[in-house]
Design an enzyme around this catalytic site. Structure first.
Site, short mmCIF file in Angstrom:
data_model
loop_
_atom_site.label_atom_id
_atom_site.label_comp_id
_atom_site.label_asym_id
_atom_site.label_seq_id
_atom_site.Cartn_x
_atom_site.Cartn_y
_atom_site.Cartn_z
CG ASP A 1 12.03 12.20 3.05
OD1 ASP A 1 11.13 12.38 2.22
OD2 ASP A 1 11.79 11.88 4.24
CD GLU B 1 6.40 14.12 6.41
OE1 GLU B 1 7.60 14.28 6.64
OE2 GLU B 1 5.96 13.96 5.27
C1 BGC Z 1 3.84 16.69 0.42
C2 BGC Z 1 4.32 15.46 1.14
C3 BGC Z 1 5.68 15.68 1.61
C4 BGC Z 1 5.79 16.95 2.41
C5 BGC Z 1 7.21 17.21 2.75
C6 BGC Z 1 3.96 17.89 1.32
O1 BGC Z 1 3.52 19.02 0.67
O2 BGC Z 1 2.53 16.52 0.03
O3 BGC Z 1 4.30 14.36 0.30
O4 BGC Z 1 6.05 14.58 2.38
O5 BGC Z 1 5.27 18.05 1.71
O6 BGC Z 1 7.36 18.33 3.53
C1 BGC Z 2 8.41 11.93 4.07
C2 BGC Z 2 8.55 10.59 3.42
C3 BGC Z 2 7.70 10.52 2.19
C4 BGC Z 2 8.04 11.67 1.27
C5 BGC Z 2 7.21 11.68 0.01
C6 BGC Z 2 8.58 13.06 3.10
O1 BGC Z 2 8.24 14.29 3.68
O2 BGC Z 2 9.37 12.06 5.10
O3 BGC Z 2 8.20 9.58 4.32
O4 BGC Z 2 7.89 9.30 1.56
O5 BGC Z 2 7.82 12.88 1.94
O6 BGC Z 2 5.92 12.05 0.24
#
Ligand code: BGC
Ligand code: BGC
Length: 621
Positions: A312, A510
């Protein structure tokens, strides 16, 4: 005349059986070709295949794609083409990227990954399907498979060939902000729908130009973490302590972990999933990205997973925040095959190379990782010199098409859960004199779609064109003589025959979406109260990424529909409102009465299981 329905149903059934029964070619069947290619590769070229930068950073350093032999890139939730999020811009960006990769010595095409988690959700005008929590309420694997096929086709229209989906998490605590990414709190639903989604995305054959590579995530137990107020590695150092579950610790014995959180992966592997993403979370204190037990012993050896593991976003850094090189060593040796290293790709590349030269990561492990990645590239037909790896722009014609939207609309109506319907308020007659629509979410595509829609965290408002809000859907459904009025705050409902109040959560994703309070917002409550006090019957529609605390407002509603996050096709909600479809949706999560009951789910002891609506609840009319 009447017999066409069963015949059609039978055909669909047979087609479904056929799709499911054609065994996907085993990924390891490509090993002879892979071996030949591997024997020509330098250590640098091998490590390049294992390195996945974010596109922006690598393109802003001209020459890096070739210098580091980059084998894969991603666009994260917020990384967009400089020209904006149009279909054209995304397709151009993909082609430009692929052309860069083809300038490397061995001309191995790049695998381009993106979070197409409910349709091609970063691209303007894509059809946005309901989030998984809603699909869980349909209990319909054939539908989920069709959604996967359409998503694959729309992703392919931009040239991109890999989605970080399906999420086969089994959320056990709805305070978690990623609850909506899961089909259900019930492993059985996750198993059936997760497998169906993989079959849909990948098709019966990965080499089909209308298939994309799927990625089951987040392995394993991401939905089983316990609430904590500890400041986590991903958070800014001076963050105020607040309740969070995201990226937390799953404290379970192995038998329980397997029973609740593994079935989705078993189904995904059975369906031939080509990639799996280990979770940020820890299992009994050990990072999943660092666990040889989970990654190698259980997933690869025991379940026979032949594809590759993609870490990840910056997850390897979290293993030991004070020792990046040591973290890489642990993760790769545990079985990680490709590293999502958005901007730190040079550091990863050099560190892994040094680790191999120092004998800390055996070359056999590198060869295994690269074999797994190349198997997938061969299986996808990417290595076939007679096929262009560039985008097929003919697919632009069906992008966001009415036919695709019709399937999303079907998914919406099948996922609506009717929680209450007193005095048969539903279905509503299309000849009704006047409906007053209220609530800030009634005319808001962004709220309807939730997180992971154009923006990483999603956004309220008109985020993407081509869809239908509830207000628009109601206007389109009623007869010409009916009047539809609207006020966000519920004022002016007097004299209407019926009120429809649309309330719910604002988009989040998230981390940000973890909540210790799931009660309704002030504006939503006021809108409902304003309509209610006029004395007309009131139907409430809730958009949310999870059950919310509605115990106190439920008495104000004559009917209550949980729509979860339906996506762009609001007409599917109207299908249920006006009785064109009799509701069949069943809750994929238990619905609590109050916050202090949480976590509450089917694994809660019988004595403590006292929900407002139990798992599986759903009325019809
Ligand atoms: C990205 C996401 C990623 C996240 C992780 C964001 O800046 O756009 O894709 O999942 O950072 O912390
Ligand atoms: C998320 C994933 C995602 C990745 C890429 C991460 O922060 O946990 O689910 O696929 O970013 O954007």
């Amino acid at each position: 005349m009447k017999s066409y329905v069963p015949v059609a149903a039978l055909c669909v059934l047979l087609a479904g059986i056929q799709l499911g029964s054609v065994p996907a070619k085993k990924l390891s069947s490509f090993d002879p070709e892979v071996k030949m290619l591997l024997s020509k590769m330098s250590l640098e070229e091998k490590i390049g295949q294992m390195t996945q930068p974010e596109l922006g950073p690598v393109l802003s350093h001209p020459g890096d794609m070739q210098k580091y032999f980059i084998g894969s890139v991603l666009s994260g939730g917020d990384s967009d083409p400089a020209e904006g999020n149009s279909l054209q811009a995304w397709t151009d960006l993909y082609d430009r990227t692929q052309n860069e990769a083809l300038k490397t010595r061995l001309q191995i095409p790049i695998l381009y990954g993106i979070d197409a988690v409910h349709g091609h959700s970063n691209v303007l005008g894509a059809v946005i399907f309901p989030h998984n929590i809603a699909l869980g309420c349909t209990r319909d694997p054939a539908l989920v498979e069709r959604i996967g096929r359409i998503t694959a086709e729309e992703v392919r229209a931009t040239g991109i060939q890999w989605t970080f989906a399906p999420c086969v998490t089994v959320p056990q605590d709805i305070r978690w902000g990623r609850t909506y990414e899961g089909f259900s709190e019930d492993p059985e639903i996750v198993r059936t729908l997760g497998g169906a989604s993989v079959r849909g995305l990948q098709g019966s054959d990965l080499s089909n130009p209308l298939s994309i590579l799927a990625c089951a995530k987040h392995f394993v137990g991401d939905g089983g973490t316990s609430a904590s107020t500890a400041v986590r590695p991903g958070m800014p150092p001076n963050s105020k302590p607040r309740m969070s579950l995201d990226q937390g610790d799953t404290k379970l014995d192995e038998a329980t972990l397997r029973r609740i959180h593994l079935p989705g992966y078993m189904a995904a592997v059975q369906a031939g999933v080509g990639s799996i993403m280990p979770s940020y979370s820890t299992w009994n204190g050990i990072r999943c990205s660092a666990s040889k037990r989970l990654l190698t012993e259980i997933l690869k050896q025991e379940l026979g997973f032949e594809g590759f593991l993609i870490s990840d976003y910056n997850a390897i850094n979290q293993i030991n925040p004070r020792d990046y090189k040591g973290s890489i060593e642990i993760s790769i040796n545990a079985g990680m095959d490709m590293a999502m290293v958005p901007s730190g790709y040079r550091d990863f590349f050099e560190s892994l190379k040094a680790l191999v030269n120092e004998g800390k990561v055996p070359i056999s492990r590198i060869d295994d990782a690269v074999t797994r990645i190349l198997r997938v590239k061969f299986a996808m037909g990417l290595m076939d010199k007679t096929r262009s790896p560039l985008a097929d722009r003919k697919l632009h014609q069906t992008f966001g098409s009415p036919a695709h939207r019709a399937v999303a609309r079907e998914a919406v109506r099948k996922s609506m859960v009717l929680l209450k319907n007193d005095h048969h308020v539903l279905p509503v007659s299309k000849d009704i004199a006047r409906i007053h629509v209220a609530g800030e979410s009634a005319d808001d595509i962004g709220n309807q779609c939730g997180g992971w829609t154009i923006f990483w965290q999603g956004q309220s408002g008109n985020v993407t064109p081509g869809g239908t809000t509830i207000l628009q859907a109601i206007k389109a459904a009623v007869s010409k003589t009916s009047q539809v009025t609207y006020s966000p705050d519920g004022s002016g409902a007097e004299g209407a025959s019926l009120g429809v109040v649309v309330i719910g959560e604002r988009p989040y994703a998230e981390g940000v979406g973890d909540r210790s309070d799931l009660s309704l917002g002030e504006n939503d409550r006021n809108a409902l109260a304003n309509v209610k006090k006029t004395g007309i019957p009131v139907i409430v529609i809730l958009f949310s990424g999870r059950p919310m605390i509605i115990t106190d407002v439920l008495p104000q509603a004559d009917a209550f529909l949980a729509a979860f996050l339906p996506g762009t096709e609001g007409q599917g909600v109207a299908d249920v409102l006006f009785g064109d479809y009799k509701p069949t949706g069943k809750l994929s999560f238990s619905w609590p009465k109050s916050m202090d009951q949480l976590p509450l789910n089917i694994n809660t002891s019988k004595e403590k299981y006292d929900p407002l609506f139990p798992y599986g609840f759903g009325l019809s009319f």
